[in-house]
Design an enzyme around this catalytic site. Sequence first.
Site, PDB file in Angstrom:
ATOM      1  N   SER A  38       0.832  -1.196   0.000  1.00  0.00           N
ATOM      2  CA  SER A  38       0.000   0.000   0.000  1.00  0.00           C
ATOM      3  C   SER A  38       0.877   1.261   0.000  1.00  0.00           C
ATOM      4  CB  SER A  38      -0.969  -0.038   1.189  1.00  0.00           C
ATOM      5  OG  SER A  38      -1.998   0.903   1.036  1.00  0.00           O
TER       6      SER A  38
ATOM      7  N   ASP B 152      -5.918  -3.587  -2.332  1.00  0.00           N
ATOM      8  CA  ASP B 152      -4.857  -3.286  -1.369  1.00  0.00           C
ATOM      9  C   ASP B 152      -4.213  -4.558  -0.810  1.00  0.00           C
ATOM     10  OD1 ASP B 152      -3.603  -2.483   1.263  1.00  0.00           O
ATOM     11  OD2 ASP B 152      -4.331  -0.538   0.581  1.00  0.00           O
TER      12      ASP B 152
END
Length: 765
Positions: free
Chosen positions: A84, A230
Amino acid sequence: MLKFHFAPNLGKNLAFFSVLSLLLTLFIHDPAAAQLPAANPTSSKTPKICVVLSGGGARGFAHIGVLKQLEAMHIPIDCIAGTSMGAVIGGLYASGIPATEIEKRLEKLKLNDIALDRIDRRQLPQSIREEDEQYPLGATLGLSENGVRLPSGVVQASQFQELIQNWTSHLAPDIKFDQLPIPFRAVATDLETGEMVVFDKGALHKAIRASMAAPGVFAPTEIDGRLLSDGGLVRNLPVDIARDMGADVIIAVNIGTPLMPRKQLQTLFNVSQQMVNILTEQNVNAQKASLRESDILIEPNLGNIGFLDFGRSKEATEIGQTAARQLQTKLAGLALPDQAYRVAQNKRENPQLPPIQISFIDIDNNTAIPEADIRRLIGFEIGSFYNAEEVNAKLAALGTTREFDNLSHELVQKDRRYGIRIQANGKNWGPHFLRFGLALSSGFDGAGGYRLQIGHRRPWLTEGGLEWRNDVELGNTLKYRTELRQPLFEREGSYLLPFAQISENTVNFYRDNVRLAEYSLRAQKAGVEVAYRLGNLGTLGEARLGLNYNRYSIVPKLGGVITSNGVDITGSVDSLPSASIQQYGLKTGVVIDQLSDPSFPRQGYKVDTGLFLGMDRSRDSYQEFNLDTVWAKSYGSHSLNLKFSAAGLFQKNDNKIRGIGSMLGGFQRLSAYQQDQFLGNYMLYGSATYLLRAVNFEMAGQSLFVGSSLEMGNVWNEKKDISVNSLRKSLSFFGGVNSFMGPVYLGFAIGQNGARTVFFQLGRQ
């Protein structure tokens, strides 16, 4: 001939040579003895150090501070694994951009706007600006035969991807991540299977974009047929990935968002975020447990810096550097001497693409927009040299039309030639789209109003770009408008606009600030116009010319008009007048809108003017004219707004049509008086407004203002009555905020002859 000379102590020398011969024999014939280390070693194997950077949204800017401190201490970084925001910072650093340079570049950007895909209003087409002002509520809903749908993410993260692509455009599009200046891995999650996906090659910016697609916030992205989100869902602190890269020592930086207490779990967004955080914390704890005694864990105390606090990058960077500095004693064992550190840095590969000439442009078009239109609007020429920033700027301009769900490009190689592949995805949650607006107003004296607005859009009914638009208002005003928009030549140029509209609204009748009665004003309108967009894609404004037909009916509802006879206080009650008016003629208008915000402008200007040349059923000619202007300028937190409006209904007999031309009254239209309290054929109005931005909610892109307005204006039915002395004055003090539901105002105003009001308003008047 060799000659041997013996020293006087022959016996001692013979003993020495005997011992020496014995030792040499042992070392030659005993392999184990031959491998014994030196008594005072001068070197040892340098451990492979890998940095692991976790996800955590805007809290991840702390990674920059940690990397800055490692640079300052001359600690070599041999590999990086990130998830991320850790993939964002780690990927940029691995591509060869020093931490201090990343920090400098970020300081020049409006990170909240980039992260949340916010665009300066002045860069939007005029039609989009008008829609945003009319329908401020929530996201656009999609409507199809399968029901109502929402976009796949609140934010498409287009601007963020463009930024990363621009900064990494020096790399080959199919590079192996082990060939980067620092070997790198990014972690994402396959949304269909739940599997962890580790990127070790390909376009670096696409790997980073996939890794940072936080569920519910940023839309997922598709790479090689896999729908990716993610990486924090499966591996927010990818320690095991660093082990697989051969790390001997791991420096892990965990900046994950802590779980929220119960009192904060009162909104749908916070509950959803908490669920993601719980999943994330579980896999983080498992990875932390795998750290060895020789590894180092850094967990900066980021306090209340939230997942979306992108405007606090500098603060987070400083906290990260402080956290690394506090572990300086433990980190010092990994540092290299100055010369050795410089040698290690210089040994790194730094792959750079040479200047590339574009040989072809491929378009993967998944929209209703013809490919030829996309090519023309981009305007990129074959044979020109590739510049990622230039290409992205053109795509971003095209994206402001909001006809694309995603519009991106990549550099590709085919038959030893380089070219550009453009990915154009349309809004896949349509084909019908709904938007909503709400307006409430109250003067706290019983008078007020409300409107619920619903807008329907059906673009691309035909290959020629025909769009059907419907607008409905419910409440004190009942209105329905339908229109078609057909591009005439080029899609972004002029268009034909036939329309029809019916409406009914209540108008109050006042005398001496007392509301005596109310009547209904009904209108039917129809016509056809030609509109021309001003500026590129209409970003400057719009001009229109057309034929219009209007019919107005004035119907009494409640009350009457009391007329007195001289000094006697008695009088008679007259009924409200009724009238029916039909008009047809030529209408033209121009709007140029360059305001930074329509409700609380801090910069820019707006000019909106119109002229109607017509006649009625008796063929009497008349002309209607209106002009509205706004100018705004800011100095720090202080802003000044100047407004001027004028309107007139010009006819041979001033008494023929009276009282429906222009209206004044209400907030910022003579605030001390009730909404639309004054009606007449001629109108003049001017105001000066001071705004103080008291609180700036950077994350939401909103501000809390307090302000004051000085206003002057009036309406008249006859030209001979127009004078400066007859202008009414009003002074108001108010607070306001541009909320997700539209502008909200609360304040009070005072006027002449005891006029005063306390007002509340939500939405546009």
